[in-house]
Design an enzyme around this catalytic site. Structure first.
Site, mmCIF file in Angstrom:
data_model
loop_
_atom_site.group_PDB
_atom_site.id
_atom_site.type_symbol
_atom_site.label_atom_id
_atom_site.label_comp_id
_atom_site.label_asym_id
_atom_site.label_seq_id
_atom_site.Cartn_x
_atom_site.Cartn_y
_atom_site.Cartn_z
ATOM 1 N N HIS A 1 1.193 -3.057 -0.594
ATOM 2 C CA HIS A 1 1.132 -3.013 -2.197
ATOM 3 C C HIS A 1 2.282 -2.337 -2.794
ATOM 4 C CE1 HIS A 1 -3.061 -3.843 -0.534
ATOM 5 N NE2 HIS A 1 -2.951 -4.993 -1.348
ATOM 6 N N ASP B 1 1.501 1.654 -0.390
ATOM 7 C CA ASP B 1 1.065 1.534 0.960
ATOM 8 C C ASP B 1 1.808 0.298 1.824
ATOM 9 O OD1 ASP B 1 -0.044 -0.812 0.147
ATOM 10 O OD2 ASP B 1 -1.995 -0.203 0.160
ATOM 11 N N SER C 1 -5.875 -8.674 -3.556
ATOM 12 C CA SER C 1 -6.018 -7.020 -4.017
ATOM 13 C C SER C 1 -4.840 -6.441 -5.118
ATOM 14 C CB SER C 1 -5.864 -6.435 -2.628
ATOM 15 O OG SER C 1 -4.375 -6.986 -2.085
#
Ligand SMILES: *[C@@H]1O[C@H](CO)[C@@H](O)[C@H](O)[C@H]1NC(C)=O
Ligand SMILES: *[C@@H]1O[C@H](CO)[C@@H](O)[C@H](O)[C@H]1NC(C)=O
Ligand SMILES: *[C@@H]1O[C@H](CO)[C@@H](O)[C@H](O)[C@H]1NC(C)=O
Ligand SMILES: *[C@@H]1O[C@H](CO)[C@@H](O)[C@H](O)[C@H]1NC(C)=O
Length: 381
Positions: free
Chosen positions: A347, A344, A53
């Site tokens: 990340h 978040d 991600s």
């Protein structure tokens, strides 16, 4: 010689004269007909990106995964195109590395059905949020695309397309592309450290297995023609808000410290990855690999936030959903996103990504980029 039906008559003609002029190489391997100065010819033509991600730019949007998507607000709140599947408020580290390289475009995500034909000539991004080096990492999140599948997608789907577009074989064209790999964090955070295995592998053995698998994937890319590699280190995965919440319950009164066992694992992996840069070269002659120590870059920011303009190194900028990893759909965000290290629960913000990309491109510190920076990598023949 591979000359596809899709190659334009002009390209065929160009190749024909090229044969006359140079004897050896048929193809110009130019991505477009606008090839101009020889100075431009030394620049890279794009990037192929593999990983998780941290570098996914929208691949999971097109997958049937419910738990690893970032295609909704507030993700992308600072991104020119809004929510795009990037797991941050603005640009991810790949976009920003592209800015440093003055690419002038975003690399398209592989799973977008429109990523084909002329769209692949500047590279493709295969990264999938939640995935890892191991195929079973990510099963928690659903049908994400593992690193080995990502590389098979590159080989089986993109390469034939690219060869048709450029009118030449991959061994001629791929040396002009960067191959960026950023994977491994999820193998620890969402596999090794969540395992209920009664006799788990030692961290050493698990790490050796990851590095062995990763090096086999690098060799596959090399065999196809890849010559310039950028290997992203693991981040300090024990310092993320979610890791602190999950692994620190025993030390309630010490909210500020990072989860040491996760950071130690990342450290071990990173040391092995850095060593691999030297160790793998005999098996990959004429290639160059750069290790980017994003761990150190982020750790330095967390240790001394004021010097880099940050003030919050521990709380997520967005309102996180119940599991604590991703932002709540339509949830609120902090007022000033450049002050936060984490967007978040997992990340970093774009502001942190800016530091990573800048240092990757131009740092002179061997502790941050080894054995050279990306600018030097790109400048090599
Ligand atoms: C090539 O470079 C020249 C001089 O910089 C410029 O005028 C011209 O537009 C360029 N051609 C293409 C096809 O980019
Ligand atoms: C997506 O996953 C759900 C739940 O597992 C399943 O019911 C559905 O059929 C899947 N959709 C597609 C297109 O595969
Ligand atoms: C481990 O066990 C717990 C409790 O039984 C369960 O909730 C969890 O899903 C298991 N984790 C894995 C990775 O199987
Ligand atoms: C955010 O904080 C930075 C650093 O203090 C400041 O320069 C900037 O103006 C702030 N932005 C907003 C929108 O308040």
């Amino acid at each position: 010689m591979l000359m596809s039906k899709k190659a334009s008559p002009n390209l065929l003609l160009l190749c024909f004269f090229s044969v006359l002029a140079h004897g050896l190489s048929c193809c110009y391997c130019s991505s477009t007909s606008s090839t101009n100065s020889s100075r431009e010819d030394n620049k890279i033509k794009g990037m192929f990106v593999f990983g998780s991600s941290l570098v996914d730019n929208g691949n999971n949007n097109f997958l049937n995964v419910s738990m690893a998507k970032a295609d909704y607000s507030p993700y992308g709140i600072d991104f020119p195109l809004g929510p795009s599947g990037r797991f941050t408020n603005g640009k991810n580290v790949i976009d920003l590395l592209g800015d440093q390289l003055k690419l002038g475009y975003y690399i398209p995500p592989f799973t977008n059905p429109s990523t084909k034909g002329s769209k692949v000539v500047h590279g493709v991004n295969y990264a999938s949020g939640g995935s890892g080096i191991l195929d079973d990492t990510g099963s928690l999140a659903g049908k994400v695309i593992s690193l080995s599948r990502q590389i098979r997608n590159f080989e089986e789907v993109t390469l034939p397309d690219l060869e048709a577009q450029l009118g030449c074989g991959s061994r001629e064209s791929l040396p002009k592309y960067l191959f960026v790999v950023g994977s491994g964090g999820n193998d620890y955070s969402f596999n090794y450290f969540l395992s209920n295995d009664t006799s788990p592998a030692s961290l050493e053995a698990f790490t050796t297995n990851l590095i062995t698998k990763l090096s086999a994937q690098l060799k596959r890319l090399y065999d196809k023609g890849g010559r310039k590699f950028v290997l992203m280190s693991l981040n300090p995965i024990g310092c993320t808000p979610v890791a602190k919440a999950m692994h620190q319950s025993a030390k309630k009164n010490n909210k500020a410290s990072c989860a040491q066992k996760l950071n130690q694992a990342a450290h071990l992996f990173n040391n092995r990855l850095k060593s691999l840069v030297d160790a793998i070269k005999p098996q990959m002659p004429a290639s160059n690999l750069v290790f980017v120590n994003s761990y150190k870059i982020i750790r330095d920011i967390i240790r001394n936030p004021a010097s880099t303009g940050f003030s919050d190194t521990s709380s997520p900028c967005c309102e996180v959903a119940t599991i604590g990893v991703l932002c709540k759909r339509g949830g609120s965000t902090c007022a000033n996103r450049t002050l936060h290290v984490f967007f978040d629960g997992l990340h970093p913000t774009e502001a942190v990504n800016v530091h990573i990309a800048r240092n990757a491109y131009a740092s002179n510190s061997k502790n941050e980029v080894y054995p050279m920076n990306v600018r030097e990598l790109v400048g090599l023949n």
